[in-house]
Design a protein around this motif. Structure first.
Motif: not given
Ligand code: HEM
Length: 179
Positions: A87-104, A78-83
């Motif tokens: 639980e691991h580095r939620p903000v840093a990994v969450g930024l990746g999800a936001v970037a991927l959401d925007l790209l999609v 779920a962390a791929a798309l949901l910021p």
């Protein structure tokens, strides 16, 4: 696949994705009309930009797959798309999800461009501009401390320089007539 190979694939594809996304931003900033020439007509430059974006998606799928499948860190699918789903580095990994959401969002609205009101397409496309700095922040925050932050920082600096130079060039060089 061994854990080490997964880790390597995750890092390598993350870095390649960042470079590809930087190329997409640079081409976008320069603008198809400014880059186009008799040898590289407008449609070719536009197609190149779209193809590089799609290639970035392929690398990102492997990057996310490696992050989810790897056992070094616990990252749910779920962390791929949901910021904040990780639980691991939620903000840093969450930024990746936001970037991927925007790209999609950019790619989907791009594919539907002719069927969407121009305003909607344009708004989504501009929102996509946030993608790159968000992805850059994600990469810098997650740069692997064990194996060295320096390569990631160097790459980030090169990406930043490429975008800064393209902005400077856009400001300095006037629009050409359509090729
Ligand atoms: C536009 C989107 C993305 C880009 C450009 C990107 C790029 C990167 C880069 C460059 C790194 C640092 C690699 C290194 O240390 O050498 C990284 C790390 C990482 N990324 Fe992404 N990423 C993106 C999206 C995502 C998403 C959606 C996830 C969610 C699953 C994710 C999960 C991770 C994880 C867990 C790490 C740390 C990997 C590790 O140290 O093993 N990324 N990413």
């Amino acid at each position: 696949m061994s854990e080490e190979a997964l880790w390597f694939a995750g890092r390598a594809t993350g870095l390649v994705s960042l470079v590809l996304l930087t190329a997409v931003v640079v081409l976008g900033v320069l603008g198809v009309r400014r880059v186009a020439s008799a040898r590289w007509p407008r449609f070719a430059v536009g197609d190149l930009r779209r193809d590089v974006s799609l290639l970035a998606v392929v690398f990102l799928l492997v990057h996310v797959g490696a992050a989810v499948a790897g056992e070094r860190v616990d990252v749910p699918v779920a962390a791929a798309l949901l910021p904040l789903a990780s639980e691991h580095r939620p903000v840093a990994v969450g930024l990746g999800a936001v970037a991927l959401d925007l790209l999609v969002a950019v790619l989907v609205t791009g594919a539907l461009r002719t069927r969407l009101p121009h305003r909607v397409w344009r708004a989504a496309h501009w929102a996509g501009c946030a993608l790159w700095p968000v992805a850059l922040a994600h990469a810098l925050l997650l740069a692997d401390v064990d194996s060295g932050v320096l390569p990631v920082v160097l790459l980030a600096v090169l990406c930043l320089a490429a975008v800064a130079l393209s902005v400077a060039w856009r400001v300095a060089v006037p629009k050409k007539a359509a090729v």
